[in-house]
Write an enzyme that holds these catalytic residues in place. Structure first.
Site, PDB file in Angstrom:
ATOM      1  N   ASN A   1       3.479   4.427  29.545  1.00  0.00           N
ATOM      2  CA  ASN A   1       4.829   5.464  29.130  1.00  0.00           C
ATOM      3  C   ASN A   1       6.032   4.551  29.505  1.00  0.00           C
ATOM      4  O   ASN A   1       6.055   3.993  31.074  1.00  0.00           O
ATOM      5  CB  ASN A   1       4.906   6.762  29.892  1.00  0.00           C
ATOM      6  CG  ASN A   1       6.271   7.263  29.872  1.00  0.00           C
ATOM      7  OD1 ASN A   1       7.170   7.047  29.068  1.00  0.00           O
ATOM      8  ND2 ASN A   1       6.571   8.241  30.635  1.00  0.00           N
TER       9      ASN A   1
ATOM     10  N   LYS B   1       9.190   4.549  29.412  1.00  0.00           N
ATOM     11  CA  LYS B   1      10.415   4.872  29.995  1.00  0.00           C
ATOM     12  C   LYS B   1      11.762   4.330  29.194  1.00  0.00           C
ATOM     13  O   LYS B   1      11.328   3.691  28.060  1.00  0.00           O
ATOM     14  CB  LYS B   1      10.499   5.128  31.129  1.00  0.00           C
ATOM     15  CG  LYS B   1       9.283   5.620  31.980  1.00  0.00           C
ATOM     16  CD  LYS B   1       9.369   6.063  33.585  1.00  0.00           C
ATOM     17  CE  LYS B   1       8.157   6.622  33.813  1.00  0.00           C
ATOM     18  NZ  LYS B   1       8.179   7.176  35.024  1.00  0.00           N
TER      19      LYS B   1
ATOM     20  N   HIS C   1       7.927  15.243  29.918  1.00  0.00           N
ATOM     21  CA  HIS C   1       7.772  14.512  31.003  1.00  0.00           C
ATOM     22  C   HIS C   1       8.710  14.752  32.178  1.00  0.00           C
ATOM     23  O   HIS C   1       9.904  15.579  31.941  1.00  0.00           O
ATOM     24  CB  HIS C   1       8.168  12.994  30.566  1.00  0.00           C
ATOM     25  CG  HIS C   1       7.626  12.117  31.826  1.00  0.00           C
ATOM     26  ND1 HIS C   1       8.610  11.747  32.718  1.00  0.00           N
ATOM     27  CD2 HIS C   1       6.717  11.570  32.049  1.00  0.00           C
ATOM     28  CE1 HIS C   1       8.120  10.890  33.691  1.00  0.00           C
ATOM     29  NE2 HIS C   1       6.972  10.534  32.916  1.00  0.00           N
TER      30      HIS C   1
ATOM     31  N   GLU D   1      10.629  13.622  33.995  1.00  0.00           N
ATOM     32  CA  GLU D   1      12.058  13.175  34.002  1.00  0.00           C
ATOM     33  C   GLU D   1      12.723  14.055  32.961  1.00  0.00           C
ATOM     34  O   GLU D   1      14.246  14.303  33.168  1.00  0.00           O
ATOM     35  CB  GLU D   1      12.166  11.598  33.542  1.00  0.00           C
ATOM     36  CG  GLU D   1      11.571  10.663  34.926  1.00  0.00           C
ATOM     37  CD  GLU D   1      10.701   9.640  34.479  1.00  0.00           C
ATOM     38  OE1 GLU D   1      11.105   9.071  33.521  1.00  0.00           O
ATOM     39  OE2 GLU D   1      10.236   9.152  35.504  1.00  0.00           O
TER      40      GLU D   1
ATOM     41  N   GLU E   1       1.041  15.175  36.209  1.00  0.00           N
ATOM     42  CA  GLU E   1       1.862  14.198  36.900  1.00  0.00           C
ATOM     43  C   GLU E   1       2.470  14.948  38.118  1.00  0.00           C
ATOM     44  O   GLU E   1       4.018  15.402  37.862  1.00  0.00           O
ATOM     45  CB  GLU E   1       2.894  13.392  36.104  1.00  0.00           C
ATOM     46  CG  GLU E   1       2.105  12.757  34.849  1.00  0.00           C
ATOM     47  CD  GLU E   1       2.951  11.720  34.336  1.00  0.00           C
ATOM     48  OE1 GLU E   1       2.607  10.455  34.128  1.00  0.00           O
ATOM     49  OE2 GLU E   1       4.262  11.795  33.902  1.00  0.00           O
TER      50      GLU E   1
ATOM     51  N   GLY F   1       6.444   6.748  40.322  1.00  0.00           N
ATOM     52  CA  GLY F   1       7.283   5.865  40.506  1.00  0.00           C
ATOM     53  C   GLY F   1       7.613   5.618  42.192  1.00  0.00           C
ATOM     54  O   GLY F   1       8.430   4.845  42.502  1.00  0.00           O
TER      55      GLY F   1
ATOM     56  N   SER G   1       2.031   6.583  39.667  1.00  0.00           N
ATOM     57  CA  SER G   1       1.371   5.438  40.509  1.00  0.00           C
ATOM     58  C   SER G   1       0.122   4.911  40.182  1.00  0.00           C
ATOM     59  O   SER G   1      -0.457   4.466  41.182  1.00  0.00           O
ATOM     60  CB  SER G   1       1.802   5.759  41.919  1.00  0.00           C
ATOM     61  OG  SER G   1       3.174   5.825  42.126  1.00  0.00           O
TER      62      SER G   1
END
Ligand code: PGA
Length: 261
Positions: free
Chosen positions: A9, A11, A104, A106, A177, A183, A223
Protein backbone atom coordinates in the site's frame (compact mmCIF):
# COMPACT_ATOMS: atom_id res chain seq x y z
CA UNK A 1 -5.77 -24.13 0.27
CA UNK A 2 -6.23 -20.37 0.29
CA UNK A 3 -3.86 -18.37 -1.89
CA UNK A 4 -1.32 -16.07 -0.24
CA UNK A 5 -1.93 -12.40 -0.94
CA UNK A 6 1.07 -10.11 -0.50
CA UNK A 7 0.21 -6.47 -1.02
CA UNK A 8 1.94 -3.13 -0.91
CA UNK A 9 0.00 0.00 0.00
CA UNK A 10 1.98 2.94 -1.29
CA UNK A 11 -0.23 5.60 0.35
CA UNK A 12 0.76 9.12 -0.86
CA UNK A 13 4.08 7.98 -2.32
CA UNK A 14 5.23 7.30 -5.89
CA UNK A 15 3.91 9.49 -8.67
CA UNK A 16 4.03 8.13 -12.25
CA UNK A 17 7.81 8.49 -12.71
CA UNK A 18 8.60 6.77 -9.40
CA UNK A 19 5.98 4.10 -10.16
CA UNK A 20 7.67 3.31 -13.47
CA UNK A 21 11.07 3.13 -11.82
CA UNK A 22 9.76 0.92 -9.00
CA UNK A 23 8.03 -1.55 -11.32
CA UNK A 24 11.04 -1.84 -13.61
CA UNK A 25 13.23 -2.63 -10.63
CA UNK A 26 10.65 -5.01 -9.20
CA UNK A 27 10.45 -6.84 -12.55
CA UNK A 28 14.21 -7.43 -12.29
CA UNK A 29 13.78 -8.70 -8.70
CA UNK A 30 11.06 -11.09 -9.84
CA UNK A 31 13.24 -12.38 -12.67
CA UNK A 32 15.98 -13.06 -10.17
CA UNK A 33 13.53 -15.08 -8.07
CA UNK A 34 12.13 -17.85 -10.30
CA UNK A 35 10.67 -19.57 -7.23
CA UNK A 36 8.34 -16.62 -6.72
CA UNK A 37 7.33 -16.73 -10.37
CA UNK A 38 6.40 -20.40 -9.98
CA UNK A 39 4.35 -19.70 -6.85
CA UNK A 40 2.41 -17.03 -8.68
CA UNK A 41 1.91 -19.16 -11.77
CA UNK A 42 0.57 -22.04 -9.71
CA UNK A 43 -1.94 -19.70 -8.03
CA UNK A 44 -0.38 -20.20 -4.60
CA UNK A 45 0.61 -16.56 -4.24
CA UNK A 46 -0.59 -13.19 -5.51
CA UNK A 47 1.31 -9.91 -5.39
CA UNK A 48 -0.56 -6.62 -5.43
CA UNK A 49 0.28 -2.93 -5.35
CA UNK A 50 -2.26 -0.38 -4.21
CA UNK A 51 -1.09 2.86 -5.75
CA UNK A 52 -2.15 6.53 -5.80
CA UNK A 53 -4.90 7.34 -8.31
CA UNK A 54 -2.56 9.46 -10.46
CA UNK A 55 -0.18 6.51 -10.80
CA UNK A 56 -2.75 3.82 -11.63
CA UNK A 57 -2.45 4.12 -15.40
CA UNK A 58 1.35 4.03 -15.33
CA UNK A 59 1.25 1.08 -12.92
CA UNK A 60 -1.10 -0.90 -15.18
CA UNK A 61 0.96 -0.12 -18.27
CA UNK A 62 4.35 -0.76 -16.71
CA UNK A 63 3.24 -4.02 -15.10
CA UNK A 64 1.76 -5.48 -18.28
CA UNK A 65 3.24 -8.94 -18.68
CA UNK A 66 4.29 -8.99 -15.02
CA UNK A 67 2.37 -11.22 -12.61
CA UNK A 68 1.26 -8.42 -10.32
CA UNK A 69 -2.14 -6.99 -9.47
CA UNK A 70 -2.69 -3.25 -9.53
CA UNK A 71 -5.31 -1.70 -7.28
CA UNK A 72 -6.56 1.68 -6.12
CA UNK A 73 -6.17 2.90 -2.54
CA UNK A 74 -9.69 4.28 -2.39
CA UNK A 75 -12.82 4.82 -4.51
CA UNK A 76 -16.06 6.73 -4.32
CA UNK A 77 -19.45 5.05 -3.89
CA UNK A 78 -21.17 7.04 -6.63
CA UNK A 79 -20.47 6.18 -10.25
CA UNK A 80 -20.09 9.81 -11.32
CA UNK A 81 -21.14 13.30 -10.37
CA UNK A 82 -20.18 16.41 -8.47
CA UNK A 83 -17.56 14.94 -6.11
CA UNK A 84 -14.50 17.11 -6.62
CA UNK A 85 -11.25 15.28 -6.05
CA UNK A 86 -12.75 11.77 -5.97
CA UNK A 87 -12.08 8.73 -8.18
CA UNK A 88 -14.94 6.52 -9.34
CA UNK A 89 -14.97 2.74 -9.72
CA UNK A 90 -15.62 2.96 -13.51
CA UNK A 91 -12.55 5.21 -13.81
CA UNK A 92 -10.46 2.65 -11.94
CA UNK A 93 -11.69 -0.27 -14.03
CA UNK A 94 -11.29 1.70 -17.28
CA UNK A 95 -7.60 2.02 -16.47
CA UNK A 96 -7.40 -1.73 -15.98
CA UNK A 97 -6.91 -1.92 -12.23
CA UNK A 98 -8.72 -4.85 -10.66
CA UNK A 99 -8.72 -4.24 -6.90
CA UNK A 100 -9.31 -1.45 -4.40
CA UNK A 101 -8.72 -0.85 -0.73
CA UNK A 102 -11.76 0.31 1.22
CA UNK A 103 -11.67 1.89 4.67
CA UNK A 104 -7.95 1.94 5.32
CA UNK A 105 -7.47 3.30 8.83
CA UNK A 106 -6.13 6.56 7.42
CA UNK A 107 -9.40 6.94 5.50
CA UNK A 108 -11.42 6.14 8.61
CA UNK A 109 -9.47 8.32 11.03
CA UNK A 110 -7.99 11.21 9.05
CA UNK A 111 -10.81 11.54 6.51
CA UNK A 112 -13.57 10.49 8.90
CA UNK A 113 -15.10 7.88 6.61
CA UNK A 114 -17.97 6.07 8.29
CA UNK A 115 -18.97 2.41 8.27
CA UNK A 116 -22.05 3.36 6.25
CA UNK A 117 -20.00 5.13 3.57
CA UNK A 118 -17.54 2.25 3.46
CA UNK A 119 -20.37 -0.23 2.98
CA UNK A 120 -21.57 1.81 0.00
CA UNK A 121 -18.01 1.84 -1.39
CA UNK A 122 -17.76 -1.94 -0.96
CA UNK A 123 -20.95 -2.47 -2.96
CA UNK A 124 -20.02 -0.05 -5.73
CA UNK A 125 -16.54 -1.58 -6.00
CA UNK A 126 -17.79 -5.16 -6.12
CA UNK A 127 -20.70 -4.35 -8.46
CA UNK A 128 -18.13 -2.67 -10.67
CA UNK A 129 -16.15 -5.92 -10.83
CA UNK A 130 -13.33 -4.87 -8.51
CA UNK A 131 -12.07 -7.08 -5.72
CA UNK A 132 -12.45 -4.98 -2.58
CA UNK A 133 -10.16 -5.18 0.43
CA UNK A 134 -12.08 -4.03 3.50
CA UNK A 135 -9.66 -2.80 6.16
CA UNK A 136 -10.62 -3.12 9.81
CA UNK A 137 -8.72 -2.44 13.00
CA UNK A 138 -8.91 -0.96 16.46
CA UNK A 139 -7.07 2.06 17.89
CA UNK A 140 -4.75 1.73 20.88
CA UNK A 141 -7.38 3.39 23.05
CA UNK A 142 -10.00 0.86 21.96
CA UNK A 143 -7.62 -2.04 22.56
CA UNK A 144 -6.68 -0.81 26.02
CA UNK A 145 -10.35 -0.36 26.87
CA UNK A 146 -10.95 -4.02 25.97
CA UNK A 147 -13.07 -3.05 22.99
CA UNK A 148 -10.93 -4.39 20.14
CA UNK A 149 -13.23 -7.28 19.30
CA UNK A 150 -16.38 -5.12 19.46
CA UNK A 151 -14.81 -2.64 17.07
CA UNK A 152 -13.76 -5.35 14.60
CA UNK A 153 -17.19 -6.95 14.80
CA UNK A 154 -18.91 -3.63 14.07
CA UNK A 155 -16.56 -2.73 11.18
CA UNK A 156 -16.95 -6.22 9.68
CA UNK A 157 -20.74 -6.35 10.12
CA UNK A 158 -21.44 -2.83 8.87
CA UNK A 159 -18.86 -2.95 6.09
CA UNK A 160 -20.19 -6.20 4.66
CA UNK A 161 -23.91 -5.54 5.07
CA UNK A 162 -25.92 -6.73 2.10
CA UNK A 163 -23.37 -9.17 0.64
CA UNK A 164 -24.16 -12.80 -0.03
CA UNK A 165 -21.85 -15.69 0.80
CA UNK A 166 -20.62 -16.34 -2.75
CA UNK A 167 -19.70 -12.69 -3.30
CA UNK A 168 -17.94 -12.49 0.05
CA UNK A 169 -15.86 -15.55 -0.79
CA UNK A 170 -14.87 -14.49 -4.29
CA UNK A 171 -14.80 -10.70 -4.35
CA UNK A 172 -13.87 -9.59 -0.85
CA UNK A 173 -10.65 -9.66 1.14
CA UNK A 174 -10.38 -8.51 4.74
CA UNK A 175 -7.28 -6.75 6.08
CA UNK A 176 -6.82 -6.57 9.83
CA UNK A 177 -4.65 -3.57 10.61
CA UNK A 178 -4.48 -2.50 14.25
CA UNK A 179 -4.22 1.28 14.03
CA UNK A 180 -1.52 1.39 16.72
CA UNK A 181 0.74 -0.85 14.61
CA UNK A 182 0.57 1.18 11.40
CA UNK A 183 3.72 3.10 10.59
CA UNK A 184 4.82 2.91 14.21
CA UNK A 185 7.33 0.07 14.04
CA UNK A 186 5.14 -1.79 16.58
CA UNK A 187 3.87 -5.02 15.11
CA UNK A 188 1.07 -6.82 16.87
CA UNK A 189 2.47 -10.02 18.36
CA UNK A 190 1.82 -12.94 16.04
CA UNK A 191 -0.50 -14.37 18.68
CA UNK A 192 -2.53 -11.15 18.89
CA UNK A 193 -2.67 -10.87 15.11
CA UNK A 194 -3.76 -14.50 14.75
CA UNK A 195 -6.33 -14.12 17.53
CA UNK A 196 -8.06 -11.27 15.73
CA UNK A 197 -7.80 -12.89 12.30
CA UNK A 198 -9.30 -16.09 13.73
CA UNK A 199 -12.06 -13.96 15.26
CA UNK A 200 -12.71 -12.41 11.82
CA UNK A 201 -12.94 -15.88 10.25
CA UNK A 202 -15.42 -16.75 12.97
CA UNK A 203 -17.49 -13.68 12.10
CA UNK A 204 -17.41 -14.76 8.45
CA UNK A 205 -18.66 -18.20 9.47
CA UNK A 206 -21.53 -16.73 11.51
CA UNK A 207 -22.47 -14.32 8.73
CA UNK A 208 -21.86 -16.32 5.55
CA UNK A 209 -21.37 -19.95 6.61
CA UNK A 210 -18.42 -22.29 6.96
CA UNK A 211 -17.61 -22.63 3.27
CA UNK A 212 -17.18 -18.89 2.73
CA UNK A 213 -15.23 -18.53 5.99
CA UNK A 214 -12.81 -21.19 4.77
CA UNK A 215 -12.31 -19.38 1.45
CA UNK A 216 -12.03 -15.84 2.82
CA UNK A 217 -8.60 -14.27 2.42
CA UNK A 218 -7.59 -12.41 5.59
CA UNK A 219 -4.52 -10.18 5.70
CA UNK A 220 -2.55 -8.68 8.55
CA UNK A 221 -1.06 -5.20 8.21
CA UNK A 222 0.95 -2.92 10.48
CA UNK A 223 4.75 -2.58 10.44
CA UNK A 224 5.25 -5.73 8.37
CA UNK A 225 8.87 -6.13 7.23
CA UNK A 226 11.01 -8.92 5.79
CA UNK A 227 12.10 -10.08 9.26
CA UNK A 228 8.61 -10.59 10.69
CA UNK A 229 6.82 -11.85 7.57
CA UNK A 230 7.45 -15.58 7.98
CA UNK A 231 6.20 -15.61 11.57
CA UNK A 232 3.03 -13.74 10.64
CA UNK A 233 2.41 -15.91 7.58
CA UNK A 234 2.84 -19.10 9.62
CA UNK A 235 -0.42 -18.35 11.44
CA UNK A 236 -3.30 -20.51 10.26
CA UNK A 237 -5.82 -17.68 9.82
CA UNK A 238 -3.49 -15.14 8.22
CA UNK A 239 -3.30 -15.50 4.43
CA UNK A 240 -1.31 -12.44 3.54
CA UNK A 241 0.08 -9.08 4.48
CA UNK A 242 -0.71 -5.47 3.63
CA UNK A 243 2.55 -3.58 3.72
CA UNK A 244 2.99 0.19 3.90
CA UNK A 245 6.49 1.57 4.48
CA UNK A 246 8.33 -1.63 3.58
CA UNK A 247 6.60 -1.82 0.19
CA UNK A 248 8.28 1.32 -1.11
CA UNK A 249 11.61 -0.29 -1.95
CA UNK A 250 11.54 -3.11 -4.52
CA UNK A 251 14.52 -4.88 -2.96
CA UNK A 252 12.81 -4.89 0.45
CA UNK A 253 9.34 -5.81 -0.78
CA UNK A 254 10.64 -8.79 -2.77
CA UNK A 255 12.10 -10.15 0.48
CA UNK A 256 8.64 -9.98 2.05
CA UNK A 257 7.20 -11.77 -0.98
CA UNK A 258 9.84 -14.50 -0.69
CA UNK A 259 9.48 -14.89 3.07
CA UNK A 260 5.70 -15.17 2.78
CA UNK A 261 5.64 -18.64 1.23
P1 PGA B 1 2.96 0.10 7.61
O1 PGA B 1 1.51 0.45 6.99
O2 PGA B 1 3.38 -1.21 7.02
O3 PGA B 1 3.84 1.25 7.19
O4 PGA B 1 2.78 0.01 9.09
C1 PGA B 1 0.56 -0.55 6.75
C2 PGA B 1 -0.70 0.04 6.16
O5 PGA B 1 -1.08 1.15 6.57
O6 PGA B 1 -1.33 -0.55 5.26
Amino acid sequence: MRRKFIAGNWKMHNGPAATKEFLNKFAAELKASPETGKNIESGAEEIAFFVPAVSLLTAVQESSGMPVIIGAENCHWELKGAFTGETSVPMITEIGATHTLVGHSERRHIFRETDEELNKKMHTAVDGTLIAVLCVGETLEEREAGKAFDVIKRQFGEGLKGFDAATAAEKIIIAYEPVWAIGTGKTASVDDAEEVCRFIRGLAKETFGAETAEKLIILYGGSVKPENTAGIMAQPDIDGVLVGGASLKPEVFIEIVKNAI
